[in-house]
Design a protein around this motif. Sequence first.
Motif, PDB file in Angstrom:
ATOM      1  N   HIS A  29       0.850  -1.196   0.000  1.00 20.50           N
ATOM      2  CA  HIS A  29       0.000   0.000   0.000  1.00 20.50           C
ATOM      3  C   HIS A  29       0.885   1.246   0.000  1.00 20.50           C
ATOM      4  O   HIS A  29       1.837   1.335   0.766  1.00 20.50           O
ATOM      5  N   SER A  30       0.551   2.207  -0.850  1.00 22.07           N
ATOM      6  CA  SER A  30       1.302   3.458  -0.938  1.00 22.07           C
ATOM      7  C   SER A  30       0.569   4.553  -0.182  1.00 22.07           C
ATOM      8  O   SER A  30      -0.606   4.816  -0.449  1.00 22.07           O
ATOM      9  N   PHE A  31       1.268   5.168   0.772  1.00 23.87           N
ATOM     10  CA  PHE A  31       0.711   6.269   1.556  1.00 23.87           C
ATOM     11  C   PHE A  31       1.314   7.577   1.087  1.00 23.87           C
ATOM     12  O   PHE A  31       2.505   7.645   0.775  1.00 23.87           O
ATOM     13  N   GLY A  32       0.512   8.627   1.073  1.00 27.87           N
ATOM     14  CA  GLY A  32       0.975   9.954   0.696  1.00 27.87           C
ATOM     15  C   GLY A  32       1.249  10.788   1.932  1.00 27.87           C
ATOM     16  O   GLY A  32       1.089  10.326   3.061  1.00 27.87           O
ATOM     17  N   PRO A  33       1.648  12.040   1.741  1.00 26.56           N
ATOM     18  CA  PRO A  33       2.011  12.898   2.873  1.00 26.56           C
ATOM     19  C   PRO A  33       0.824  13.316   3.739  1.00 26.56           C
ATOM     20  O   PRO A  33       1.007  13.895   4.796  1.00 26.56           O
ATOM     21  N   SER A  34      -0.381  13.024   3.310  1.00 21.31           N
ATOM     22  CA  SER A  34      -1.589  13.295   4.100  1.00 21.31           C
ATOM     23  C   SER A  34      -1.710  14.755   4.519  1.00 21.31           C
ATOM     24  O   SER A  34      -2.187  15.072   5.605  1.00 21.31           O
ATOM     25  N   GLY A  35      -1.231  15.663   3.664  1.00 19.99           N
ATOM     26  CA  GLY A  35      -1.318  17.095   3.950  1.00 19.99           C
ATOM     27  C   GLY A  35      -0.253  17.604   4.909  1.00 19.99           C
ATOM     28  O   GLY A  35      -0.229  18.778   5.240  1.00 19.99           O
ATOM     29  N   LEU A  36       0.639  16.728   5.348  1.00 18.60           N
ATOM     30  CA  LEU A  36       1.680  17.141   6.289  1.00 18.60           C
ATOM     31  C   LEU A  36       2.910  17.648   5.535  1.00 18.60           C
ATOM     32  O   LEU A  36       3.206  17.196   4.440  1.00 18.60           O
ATOM     33  N   THR A  37       3.621  18.599   6.132  1.00 22.69           N
ATOM     34  CA  THR A  37       4.852  19.112   5.527  1.00 22.69           C
ATOM     35  C   THR A  37       6.092  18.653   6.297  1.00 22.69           C
ATOM     36  O   THR A  37       7.211  18.879   5.853  1.00 22.69           O
ATOM     37  N   TYR A  40       0.300   9.224   8.849  1.00 25.87           N
ATOM     38  CA  TYR A  40       0.019   9.180   7.414  1.00 25.87           C
ATOM     39  C   TYR A  40      -1.236   8.346   7.185  1.00 25.87           C
ATOM     40  O   TYR A  40      -1.210   7.125   7.231  1.00 25.87           O
ATOM     41  N   THR A  41      -2.331   9.020   6.954  1.00 25.23           N
ATOM     42  CA  THR A  41      -3.622   8.337   6.829  1.00 25.23           C
ATOM     43  C   THR A  41      -4.146   8.286   5.401  1.00 25.23           C
ATOM     44  O   THR A  41      -5.124   7.607   5.127  1.00 25.23           O
ATOM     45  N   CYS A  42      -3.513   8.994   4.488  1.00 21.09           N
ATOM     46  CA  CYS A  42      -3.976   9.059   3.100  1.00 21.09           C
ATOM     47  C   CYS A  42      -3.213   8.033   2.270  1.00 21.09           C
ATOM     48  O   CYS A  42      -1.999   8.119   2.115  1.00 21.09           O
ATOM     49  N   ARG A  43      -3.939   7.034   1.741  1.00 19.89           N
ATOM     50  CA  ARG A  43      -3.287   6.039   0.906  1.00 19.89           C
ATOM     51  C   ARG A  43      -4.120   5.770  -0.333  1.00 19.89           C
ATOM     52  O   ARG A  43      -5.317   6.015  -0.362  1.00 19.89           O
TER      53      ARG A  43
END
Length: 105
Positions: free
Chosen positions: A72-80, A91-94
């Motif tokens: 599963h690939s997770f993205g930055p979830s709006g975090l910098t 990281y909750t956005c995948r």
Amino acid sequence: MAWIKAQEAGFSHCALRAKYECKWVGFFNVDEFFYFPHYSGQTPLPGQNSLRAMVSNYTDLPTIVEVRTMCHSFGPSGLTEPPKQGVTVGYTCRLQATERHKSFV
């Protein structure tokens, strides 16, 4: 120009070199990991909830030559910045669908 799949070639080379020295060889990147969550209401036995336990379940089966897991690939979830609470919580956005797999051979 053809795209040379250097990573796959490296994995193949490694598998051939380790063939007589290792029971299993895992192929995953340094920024990837396996996550074994504790399921609510269940307490795993010591060592049961681990990568070693998962792979060892197949060690004595002569017909099993690869254990393949979905990735599963997770993205930055709006975090910098890296999340203070850790990556498995922060990281909750995948991506909904899996794109790749990881192997132990």
